[in-house]
Design a protein around this motif. Structure first.
Motif, PDB file in Angstrom:
ATOM      1  N   UNK A  64      54.103   6.953  58.501  1.00 62.21           N
ATOM      2  CA  UNK A  64      54.614   8.283  58.149  1.00 62.21           C
ATOM      3  C   UNK A  64      53.573   9.338  58.506  1.00 62.21           C
ATOM      4  N   UNK A  65      52.290   9.020  58.324  1.00 63.68           N
ATOM      5  CA  UNK A  65      51.223   9.941  58.728  1.00 63.68           C
ATOM      6  C   UNK A  65      51.170  10.069  60.246  1.00 63.68           C
ATOM      7  N   UNK A  66      51.421   8.977  60.943  1.00 61.64           N
ATOM      8  CA  UNK A  66      51.480   9.010  62.405  1.00 61.64           C
ATOM      9  C   UNK A  66      52.606   9.935  62.857  1.00 61.64           C
ATOM     10  N   UNK A  67      53.756   9.851  62.192  1.00 60.42           N
ATOM     11  CA  UNK A  67      54.872  10.748  62.510  1.00 60.42           C
ATOM     12  C   UNK A  67      54.505  12.207  62.229  1.00 60.42           C
ATOM     13  N   UNK A  68      53.795  12.439  61.136  1.00 59.82           N
ATOM     14  CA  UNK A  68      53.376  13.796  60.783  1.00 59.82           C
ATOM     15  C   UNK A  68      52.452  14.350  61.868  1.00 59.82           C
ATOM     16  N   UNK A  69      51.512  13.529  62.304  1.00 58.96           N
ATOM     17  CA  UNK A  69      50.581  13.954  63.348  1.00 58.96           C
ATOM     18  C   UNK A  69      51.341  14.245  64.647  1.00 58.96           C
ATOM     19  N   UNK A  70      52.256  13.363  65.023  1.00 57.32           N
ATOM     20  CA  UNK A  70      53.059  13.550  66.235  1.00 57.32           C
ATOM     21  C   UNK A  70      53.855  14.850  66.162  1.00 57.32           C
ATOM     22  N   UNK A  71      54.458  15.102  65.007  1.00 58.29           N
ATOM     23  CA  UNK A  71      55.259  16.315  64.824  1.00 58.29           C
ATOM     24  C   UNK A  71      54.381  17.551  64.972  1.00 58.29           C
ATOM     25  N   UNK A  72      53.236  17.570  64.305  1.00 56.23           N
ATOM     26  CA  UNK A  72      52.340  18.718  64.367  1.00 56.23           C
ATOM     27  C   UNK A  72      51.846  18.955  65.796  1.00 56.23           C
ATOM     28  N   UNK A  73      51.376  17.901  66.432  1.00 58.45           N
ATOM     29  CA  UNK A  73      50.847  18.045  67.784  1.00 58.45           C
ATOM     30  C   UNK A  73      51.935  18.490  68.750  1.00 58.45           C
ATOM     31  N   UNK A  74      53.148  17.979  68.587  1.00 55.80           N
ATOM     32  CA  UNK A  74      54.265  18.391  69.445  1.00 55.80           C
ATOM     33  C   UNK A  74      54.618  19.857  69.212  1.00 55.80           C
ATOM     34  N   UNK A  75      54.653  20.260  67.958  1.00 58.62           N
ATOM     35  CA  UNK A  75      54.979  21.648  67.636  1.00 58.62           C
ATOM     36  C   UNK A  75      53.911  22.603  68.154  1.00 58.62           C
ATOM     37  N   UNK A  76      52.683  22.141  68.246  1.00 60.31           N
ATOM     38  CA  UNK A  76      51.589  23.007  68.701  1.00 60.31           C
ATOM     39  C   UNK A  76      51.744  23.424  70.153  1.00 60.31           C
TER      40      UNK A  76
END
Length: 147
Positions: free
Chosen positions: A42-54
């Protein structure tokens, strides 16, 4: 299969709010995907989401995300989706592919919603959001809507 994943990933962000009627196969796949995730994933998904949104032009200036960091996050996301589909939820994915291929997109959308919930559940984030209300001009709003 690679084409299916690529297509789903590209349309994922635009389909987050789309609600498809859940049939038995779709519900089983959603449940399997969510139940198969660990806290670390779930933390990996959070990181992916943040980095993608950036990568959004309006947000890029506020981020120090490197192309390498983004690439790693994309690879981790891809590996996670692959594992969910071909290992943890193989039978559910197979049934969905046979009967309702859109259920795969729906299941991926369900797990992509988790990082948003996790971020907003954080005390610091909730506090920052709540503190933003201090900057709303209540008097001006009241004046605008008072007859």
């Amino acid at each position: 299969m690679k084409h299916i994943i690529a297509t789903l990933t590209l349309t994922l962000m635009t389909s987050l709010c789309m609600m498809l009627p859940l049939t038995a196969h779709a519900q089983a796949l959603d449940t399997c995907f969510i139940d198969s995730l660990t806290g670390k994933e779930r933390k990996t998904l959070m990181k992916w989401m943040f980095l993608s949104m950036s990568t959004h032009p309006e947000l890029k200036a506020y981020s120090k995300v490197t192309p390498e960091n983004l690439q790693i996050a994309k690879q981790e996301f891809g590996a996670l989706i692959t594992r969910l589909m071909v290992e943890d939820c193989y039978h559910e994915t197979q049934a969905a592919l046979r009967t309702e291929p859109q259920a795969i997109q729906q299941a991926i959308a369900q797990i992509v919603k988790l990082p948003i919930k996790d971020v907003v559940a954080n005390t610091n984030v909730r506090s920052a959001i709540s503190d933003s209300a201090k900057h709303v001009d209540q008097a001006k709003i009241k004046q605008a809507f008072t007859p």
